[in-house]
Design an enzyme around this catalytic site. Structure first.
Site, PDB file in Angstrom:
ATOM      1  N   ARG A  26      -0.532  -2.980  10.676  1.00  0.00           N
ATOM      2  CA  ARG A  26      -1.005  -3.720  11.852  1.00  0.00           C
ATOM      3  C   ARG A  26      -1.465  -5.136  11.511  1.00  0.00           C
ATOM      4  O   ARG A  26      -1.672  -5.935  12.427  1.00  0.00           O
ATOM      5  CB  ARG A  26      -2.134  -2.940  12.538  1.00  0.00           C
TER       6      ARG A  26
ATOM      7  N   GLU B 241      -6.512   6.058   1.066  1.00  0.00           N
ATOM      8  CA  GLU B 241      -7.916   6.240   1.429  1.00  0.00           C
ATOM      9  C   GLU B 241      -8.376   5.258   2.506  1.00  0.00           C
ATOM     10  O   GLU B 241      -9.494   5.392   2.996  1.00  0.00           O
ATOM     11  CB  GLU B 241      -8.798   6.091   0.182  1.00  0.00           C
TER      12      GLU B 241
ATOM     13  N   GLY C  33       0.815  -1.204   0.000  1.00  0.00           N
ATOM     14  CA  GLY C  33       0.000   0.000   0.000  1.00  0.00           C
ATOM     15  C   GLY C  33       0.848   1.253   0.000  1.00  0.00           C
ATOM     16  O   GLY C  33       0.586   2.213  -0.753  1.00  0.00           O
ATOM     17  N   HIS C  34       1.878   1.288   0.845  1.00  0.00           N
ATOM     18  CA  HIS C  34       2.786   2.440   0.862  1.00  0.00           C
ATOM     19  C   HIS C  34       3.510   2.593  -0.478  1.00  0.00           C
ATOM     20  O   HIS C  34       3.670   3.714  -0.989  1.00  0.00           O
ATOM     21  CB  HIS C  34       3.833   2.272   1.965  1.00  0.00           C
TER      22      HIS C  34
END
EC number: 6.3.2.1
Length: 287
Positions: free
Chosen positions: A191, A148, A36-37
């Site tokens: 996480r 998002e 995602g990053h």
């Protein structure tokens, strides 16, 4: 990739990029990087000539009983990933560099921060707004990119930039990038590393319950029983508790009791195996 751990080195690096006439994008992170990053970094390259990434586990956005000390820190691997993506500048300050002795300023954004995660985690968004305001002033990017997945965070940052008349970046240059998901639909999150194999398998029920709920809403089901059904689905799948399941206006985050013409968002926060997961999905107005 240049790595800066002091403000002086950071500003020198930013000035050098500016002297070359480069448009600069910023991707703020807390490290423990995942796909995602990296998607944010790749999208940043489409908006700018050079990309800066910050890695800072911000103590001001963690509550007293939250996972600040346990939050995953994988700095060496993060650096390897960022260098492979062609990042020009990494800003990795210490807590002392970000909040020097005597630090006494707090940025608080009312309204969009009040409910949802703001209610479940008091003070969290003050910490987010404060550190992001500092990051913007330190790096002075032309554009900044955020996932998002944390829709409320994105709304808070845009509101802050607009209210404070920030010019680098200005509010409309804060870009939201769609959530990156695993094959079973679970939103990528640092996480997720906390989850046991059993909890990870059960966690896929969260996005599935959300998709089922959205389908019901689009078919005309009333909001309150639909949200209750989503909660029941999540708990039956093995989640321990739910902070909220909400249908909200996508811009204001005001709770909705029905679908209208304005874009809406279904937002959920739930806990499994001691890990708090959040997610949100857009809800279109029924045709």
């Amino acid at each position: 990739m240049q790595t800066a751990t002091t403000l002086e080195v950071l500003r020198s690096g930013v000035d050098a990029l500016r002297a070359e006439g480069k448009r600069l994008a910023l991707v703020p992170t807390m490290g423990a990087l995942h796909e995602g990053h990296l998607t944010l970094v790749r999208e940043a390259r489409a908006h700018a000539d050079a990309v800066a990434v910050s890695i800072f586990v911000n103590p001001k956005q963690f509550g007293p009983n939250e996972d600040l000390d346990a939050y995953p820190r994988t700095f060496a691997e993060d650096c390897r990933l960022l260098e492979a993506e062609g990042v020009a500048l990494l800003w990795a300050p210490t807590v002392e560099a970000m909040y020097p002795g005597g630090f006494a300023t707090n940025v608080s954004v009312a309204g969009v921060s009040d409910g949802l995660c703001g209610a479940a985690r008091p003070g969290h968004f003050d910490g987010v707004a404060t550190v992001v305001c500092k990051l913007f002033n330190q790096v002075r990017p032309d554009v900044a990119l955020f996932g998002e997945k944390d829709w409320q965070q994105l709304a808070v940052i845009r509101r802050m930039a607009r209210d404070l008349d920030l010019v680098a970046p200005y509010a409309d240059a804060i870009v939201g990038v769609p959530t990156v998901r695993e094959a079973d639909g679970l939103a990528l999150s640092s996480r997720n590393r906390y989850l046991s194999p059993e909890a990870r398998a059960q966690a896929a029920a969260l996005p599935q319950a959300m998709r089922d709920g959205i389908a019901a809403l689009m078919a005309g089901s009333a909001v309150a029983p639909t949200l209750a059904a989503i909660e029941a689905h999540i708990l039956q799948a093995g989640f321990d508790s739910i902070d909220y399941v909400a249908l909200a206006d996508a811009a204001s985050l005001r709770p909705l009791d029905g679908l209208g013409d304005a874009p809406a968002r279904l937002l959920v926060a739930a806990r499994i195996g001691g890990t708090r997961l959040i997610d949100n999905i857009a809800v279109a107005a029924p045709s």
